[in-house]
Write an enzyme that holds these catalytic residues in place. Structure first.
Site, PDB file in Angstrom:
ATOM      1  CG  ASP A   1      -2.910   4.454  -1.385  1.00 43.68           C
ATOM      2  OD1 ASP A   1      -3.356   3.882  -2.241  1.00 43.68           O
ATOM      3  OD2 ASP A   1      -2.650   3.402  -0.498  1.00 43.68           O
TER       4      ASP A   1
ATOM      5  CG  ASP B   1      -2.428  -0.228  -2.083  1.00 43.64           C
ATOM      6  OD1 ASP B   1      -2.721   1.018  -1.799  1.00 43.64           O
ATOM      7  OD2 ASP B   1      -3.502  -1.420  -1.480  1.00 43.64           O
TER       8      ASP B   1
ATOM      9  CG  ASP C   1      -6.322   0.881  -0.394  1.00 44.58           C
ATOM     10  OD1 ASP C   1      -5.090   1.640  -0.736  1.00 44.58           O
ATOM     11  OD2 ASP C   1      -5.856  -0.163   0.523  1.00 44.58           O
TER      12      ASP C   1
ATOM     13  CB  SER D   1      -0.433   0.092   1.609  1.00 40.26           C
ATOM     14  OG  SER D   1      -2.185   0.754   0.712  1.00 40.26           O
TER      15      SER D   1
END
Length: 539
Positions: A280, A282, A284, A137
């Site tokens: 961000d 990734d 999400d 992440s």
């Protein structure tokens, strides 16, 4: 497993040589405890040894996931495997898919690096038993992770995480775990995700968008979704658009970190954008920037959370609000509860993290008979289409944020104007977060132990009552909450260790009763919040 055994069975000669080069002290430290399941999986630095992310650990984790799925009568079912573009992600995803295939599962290994929400969507869309995304992440560039979904694309919770961890401890040596090649597939699922995410629009009209994926994997997918939703005037930060695991233009690849959105806001000003969006790595999570009297700034996660929640509830079909649930976490602002009440919907407060928020309409924490329509957490995480993605999704949240800006403009107002209107209806809420970096989880635990043993009775001049969320009925978490009230002002502080980084985090909220004097109330609440910051920094 002893260090010599680990080295002998490490299938990666690079990490095997790394471990072999450690002295006795480092070996003792690295082998003291294996990498633990935290927020829905594993996360740690990419390096050798059992306490980090590497091929041996990923192989053993995948073997463990297979054992747990079999134990839960899901043998032979479908598992979706995806990845971001971090160091090691491609090899880790391949190894994960191969272990699960050899264990008899039908593995859908998504092609190319893709956003985490695509994996959560794919699990739900295909009816898969599980999904695994290789991602860390918004963690620093040195890290990677292993995120696990069960239950219709929802992050795992106890006891599943403990069962996987126990199975990992009993796993065979990494080089003895069977593997079977898995070709990539499921490319059509990306197209289906794009079409579904574009459908969160409630309004019409164009806005000019400035966008950055912060060197992550969300850029191309976000642009495709925004265009499918009708937003075609999109400007991206060129130096941050392509995936780059080294994140060269930011100190930390997290839109919340100071300076991370500077290039985005500069672009937004240069192209006269209506909204700025930072994903961000990734994709999400979604941070929103807007232009005000003092120039461009990023909204707080709570401000965006209030706006999107109120907008979604205001657009529900007639009569649906009575059966609708919105959710926010214990570390987020409490304004969403008032917003829900005004619209006739139900609000559920959960523990920290979307593994809990996504279950806000499920027993034992949720409201039975009602359907989740929205959930958010102050750390810029938003679930705006729970029927499709039961997790935070920065891309669909970006579509809804753009839609909101278009609707507000046609009403002759703005995001700042709408925030003022929410404050008039529900009272001023000023929030902030203070993070203290610690050396390791032991230092964070020491601070929490000290606060539990001698909780403060006064904070910023307010007499406060402490509530230990580790010792309450229902699901528990390692957090302390302090609340107090005086002269129409309420204060609230929640302190907890981070689940993904070496940090101790304090969440602050100061609220005042509804009033037309929004400016005065906001200034007074801000002064109290600043005093709270000073108080918690001394912890």
């Amino acid at each position: 497993m002893t260090p010599d055994e680990w080295i002998a069975h490490d299938p990666d000669p690079v990490t095997a040589a790394e471990v072999a080069g450690w002295d006795a002290a480092e070996l003792a430290e690295r082998f003291a405890a294996p990498l633990r399941f935290g927020t829905a999986g594993l996360r740690g630095p990419v390096r050798g040894g059992p306490d980090a992310m590497n091929l041996a650990v990923v192989l053993r984790a995948s073997w463990a996931v297979a054992q747990v799925l079999v134990a839960h009568r899901r043998a032979g079912s479908t598992v979706v495997v995806g990845r971001d573009a971090r160091h090691g992600s491609e090899d880790f995803a391949m190894a994960t898919a191969e272990v699960l295939a050899a264990a008899g599962f039908s593995v859908l290994r998504l092609p190319d690096p893709l956003p985490t929400p695509v994996v959560a969507f794919a699990v739900r869309e295909t009816g898969a038993a599980a999904g695994i995304q290789i991602t860390a992440s918004h963690n620093p560039a040195a890290d990677n992770g292993y995120k696990v979904y069960f239950d219709g694309g929802i992050q795992i919770i106890s006891p599943i995480d403990a069962e996987i961890e126990a199975a990992m401890a009993a796993a065979p040596p990494a080089d003895q775990i069977p593997r079977r090649p898995v070709p990539p597939g499921g490319g059509e699922l990306l197209a289906r995700y794009i079409g579904r995410a574009a459908m969160v629009r409630r309004y019409r009209g164009q806005v000019r968008v400035a966008l950055t994926p912060l060197h992550g994997v969300g850029g191309a997918t976000a642009v495709a979704v925004l265009r499918a939703a009708g937003f075609t005037d999109i400007h991206t930060v060129p130096s941050q658009f392509d995936p780059d695991p080294d994140f060269p233009t930011v100190t930390f690849p997290n839109p919340e970190e100071p300076g991370a959105a500077d290039a985005l806001l500069a672009l937004a000003a240069a192209v006269d954008a209506d909204i700025a969006i930072a994903l961000d790595p990734d994709a999400d999570r979604c941070a929103v920037g807007i232009c005000g009297p003092d120039g461009w700034r990023m909204l707080t996660g709570n401000e965006t959370g209030w706006l999107l929640g109120d907008y979604l509830l205001s657009r529900l079909p007639a009569g649906r609000a009575a059966g609708a649930v919105v959710a926010s976490s214990v570390v987020s602002s409490q304004m969403l509860a008032d917003i829900a009440q005004r619209h006739g919907a139900h609000h559920v407060e959960t523990l920290t993290g979307f593994k809990w928020l996504a279950r806000a309409d499920m027993p034992p924490i949720g409201r039975q008979g009602a359907a989740l329509v929205y959930a958010y957490e102050e750390a810029i995480g938003y679930c705006v289409d729970p029927d499709a993605v039961r997790d935070k999704d920065g891309i669909s949240a970006a579509v809804l944020a753009c839609d909101l800006v278009a609707a507000l403009r046609d009403r002759g107002t703005s995001v700042l104007g709408e925030l003022d209107e929410l404050a008039r209806r529900h009272g001023v809420h000023v929030t902030d977060a203070v993070s203290r970096r610690v050396a390791d989880i032991d230092e964070a635990a020491e601070v929490m132990t000290r606060l539990r043993a001698a909780p403060p009775r006064l904070l910023a001049g307010f007499t406060v009552t402490a509530t230990d969320l580790l010792h309450r009925c229902g699901p528990t978490t390692d957090a302390l909450q302090f609340t107090g009230e005086r002269d129409g002002t309420s204060v609230r502080v929640v302190v907890r260790p981070s689940g993904t980084e070496p940090k101790l985090k304090c969440y602050l909220e100061v609220s005042r009763a509804p009033s037309d004097d929004v400016t005065g109330n906001r200034a007074q609440a801000s002064r109290v919040c600043a005093a709270l910051e000073d108080a918690v920094r001394a912890w």
